[in-house]
Design a protein around this motif. Structure first.
Motif, mmCIF file in Angstrom:
data_model
loop_
_atom_site.group_PDB
_atom_site.id
_atom_site.type_symbol
_atom_site.label_atom_id
_atom_site.label_comp_id
_atom_site.label_asym_id
_atom_site.label_seq_id
_atom_site.Cartn_x
_atom_site.Cartn_y
_atom_site.Cartn_z
ATOM 1 N N PRO A 275 -6.944 24.619 6.830
ATOM 2 C CA PRO A 275 -6.403 25.776 6.075
ATOM 3 C C PRO A 275 -5.215 25.579 5.021
ATOM 4 C CG PRO A 275 -5.085 25.701 8.117
ATOM 5 C CD PRO A 275 -6.011 24.309 7.805
ATOM 6 N N TYR A 276 -5.038 24.318 4.557
ATOM 7 C CA TYR A 276 -4.072 24.140 3.874
ATOM 8 C C TYR A 276 -4.161 24.164 2.240
ATOM 9 C CZ TYR A 276 -2.622 21.665 8.181
ATOM 10 O OH TYR A 276 -2.315 21.592 9.322
ATOM 11 N N ASP A 277 -5.324 24.499 2.195
ATOM 12 C CA ASP A 277 -6.093 24.612 0.836
ATOM 13 C C ASP A 277 -5.706 25.895 0.159
ATOM 14 O OD1 ASP A 277 -7.906 25.849 1.962
ATOM 15 O OD2 ASP A 277 -9.465 25.129 1.156
ATOM 16 N N VAL A 278 -4.818 26.728 0.501
ATOM 17 C CA VAL A 278 -4.707 28.090 0.036
ATOM 18 C C VAL A 278 -3.110 28.297 -0.611
ATOM 19 C CG1 VAL A 278 -6.247 29.278 1.595
ATOM 20 C CG2 VAL A 278 -3.722 29.011 2.224
ATOM 21 N N SER A 279 -2.460 27.401 -0.805
ATOM 22 C CA SER A 279 -1.082 27.284 -1.293
ATOM 23 C C SER A 279 -1.227 27.563 -2.885
ATOM 24 C CB SER A 279 -0.098 26.064 -0.982
ATOM 25 O OG SER A 279 0.994 26.205 -1.684
ATOM 26 N N PRO A 280 -0.224 27.915 -3.766
ATOM 27 C CA PRO A 280 -0.254 28.022 -5.237
ATOM 28 C C PRO A 280 0.148 26.656 -5.690
ATOM 29 C CG PRO A 280 1.409 29.559 -4.562
ATOM 30 C CD PRO A 280 0.785 29.063 -3.134
ATOM 31 N N ALA A 281 1.016 25.955 -5.143
ATOM 32 C CA ALA A 281 1.580 24.531 -5.535
ATOM 33 C C ALA A 281 1.492 23.656 -4.222
ATOM 34 C CB ALA A 281 2.981 25.000 -5.987
ATOM 35 N N TYR A 282 1.625 22.456 -4.589
ATOM 36 C CA TYR A 282 1.545 21.417 -3.469
ATOM 37 C C TYR A 282 2.556 20.307 -4.217
ATOM 38 C CZ TYR A 282 -2.606 23.646 -1.762
ATOM 39 O OH TYR A 282 -3.459 24.493 -1.300
ATOM 40 N N MET A 283 3.156 19.589 -3.201
ATOM 41 C CA MET A 283 3.869 18.334 -3.542
ATOM 42 C C MET A 283 3.002 17.184 -3.125
ATOM 43 S SD MET A 283 7.585 16.977 -2.672
ATOM 44 C CE MET A 283 7.322 15.755 -1.502
ATOM 45 N N PRO B 282 0.779 -1.204 0.063
ATOM 46 C CA PRO B 282 -0.148 -0.188 0.084
ATOM 47 C C PRO B 282 0.764 1.297 -0.009
ATOM 48 C CG PRO B 282 0.156 -0.807 2.184
ATOM 49 C CD PRO B 282 0.791 -1.759 1.162
ATOM 50 N N TYR B 283 0.154 2.559 -0.435
ATOM 51 C CA TYR B 283 0.762 3.645 -0.431
ATOM 52 C C TYR B 283 0.224 4.747 0.601
ATOM 53 C CZ TYR B 283 1.684 1.813 -5.107
ATOM 54 O OH TYR B 283 2.178 0.943 -5.967
ATOM 55 N N ASP B 284 0.973 5.317 1.278
ATOM 56 C CA ASP B 284 0.430 6.298 2.145
ATOM 57 C C ASP B 284 0.686 7.592 1.588
ATOM 58 O OD1 ASP B 284 0.244 4.763 4.402
ATOM 59 O OD2 ASP B 284 2.403 4.991 5.136
ATOM 60 N N VAL B 285 -0.514 8.145 1.486
ATOM 61 C CA VAL B 285 -0.610 9.701 0.709
ATOM 62 C C VAL B 285 -0.400 10.850 1.598
ATOM 63 C CG1 VAL B 285 -2.184 11.091 -0.982
ATOM 64 C CG2 VAL B 285 -2.280 8.429 -0.815
ATOM 65 N N TYR B 286 0.552 11.618 1.206
ATOM 66 C CA TYR B 286 0.866 13.010 1.841
ATOM 67 C C TYR B 286 0.826 14.109 0.800
ATOM 68 C CZ TYR B 286 2.902 9.973 5.671
ATOM 69 O OH TYR B 286 3.201 9.010 6.363
ATOM 70 N N VAL B 287 0.179 15.392 1.903
ATOM 71 C CA VAL B 287 0.425 16.722 0.645
ATOM 72 C C VAL B 287 1.579 17.334 1.690
ATOM 73 C CG1 VAL B 287 -0.807 18.612 0.428
ATOM 74 C CG2 VAL B 287 -1.901 16.291 0.025
ATOM 75 N N CYS B 288 2.302 17.884 0.893
ATOM 76 C CA CYS B 288 3.225 18.546 1.314
ATOM 77 C C CYS B 288 3.618 20.094 0.459
ATOM 78 C CB CYS B 288 4.666 18.177 1.238
ATOM 79 S SG CYS B 288 4.875 16.446 1.715
ATOM 80 N N GLN B 289 4.239 21.082 1.313
ATOM 81 C CA GLN B 289 4.448 22.317 0.378
ATOM 82 C C GLN B 289 5.474 21.491 -0.632
ATOM 83 O OE1 GLN B 289 3.427 25.277 0.896
ATOM 84 N NE2 GLN B 289 2.055 24.132 2.057
ATOM 85 N N GLY C 205 5.381 14.211 -6.591
ATOM 86 C CA GLY C 205 5.395 15.111 -7.918
ATOM 87 C C GLY C 205 4.844 16.449 -7.265
ATOM 88 N N THR C 206 5.188 17.562 -8.031
ATOM 89 C CA THR C 206 4.690 18.905 -7.640
ATOM 90 C C THR C 206 3.428 19.372 -8.445
ATOM 91 O OG1 THR C 206 6.921 19.287 -6.605
ATOM 92 C CG2 THR C 206 5.285 21.206 -7.122
ATOM 93 N N SER C 207 2.727 20.052 -8.199
ATOM 94 C CA SER C 207 1.445 20.526 -9.023
ATOM 95 C C SER C 207 1.077 21.804 -8.577
ATOM 96 C CB SER C 207 0.144 19.507 -8.963
ATOM 97 O OG SER C 207 -0.751 20.119 -9.822
ATOM 98 N N ARG C 208 0.669 22.457 -9.563
ATOM 99 C CA ARG C 208 0.245 24.045 -9.297
ATOM 100 C C ARG C 208 -1.165 23.867 -9.416
ATOM 101 N NH1 ARG C 208 4.017 27.413 -8.468
ATOM 102 N NH2 ARG C 208 6.118 27.311 -9.398
#
Length: 74
Positions: free
Chosen positions: A49-57, A16-23, A70-73
């Motif tokens: 409140p993490y949904d305000v960044s212009p990009a995420y990893m 399995p894969y653990d999913v993370y959201v990062c700067q 992977g990084t996305s805008r």
């Protein structure tokens, strides 16, 4: 406004894969969920409140602690 993330496939790694959201610089990571190949495509909303960044990893950590990212805008 929520940000929706779509994971449409994973190349490499062992479930399995653990999913993370990062700067984008791989800091301030937070855990979302653990998924298997049978759950892909997988989608989720980045929570307030993490949904305000212009990009995420998006980072997946597999069973062997290998990192797929992977990084996305927005």
């Amino acid at each position: 406004m929520s940000v929706r993330v779509y994971i449409t496939g994973v190349t490499g790694g062992v479930e399995p894969y653990d999913v993370y959201v990062c700067q984008p610089n791989n800091t301030s990571c937070f855990y979302i969920s653990t998924i298997n190949n049978s759950e892909i495509p997988y989608e989720f909303d980045i929570p307030v409140p993490y949904d305000v960044s212009p990009a995420y990893m998006i980072k997946l950590v597999d069973k062997n602690d290998c990192i797929i990212s992977g990084t996305s805008r927005v």
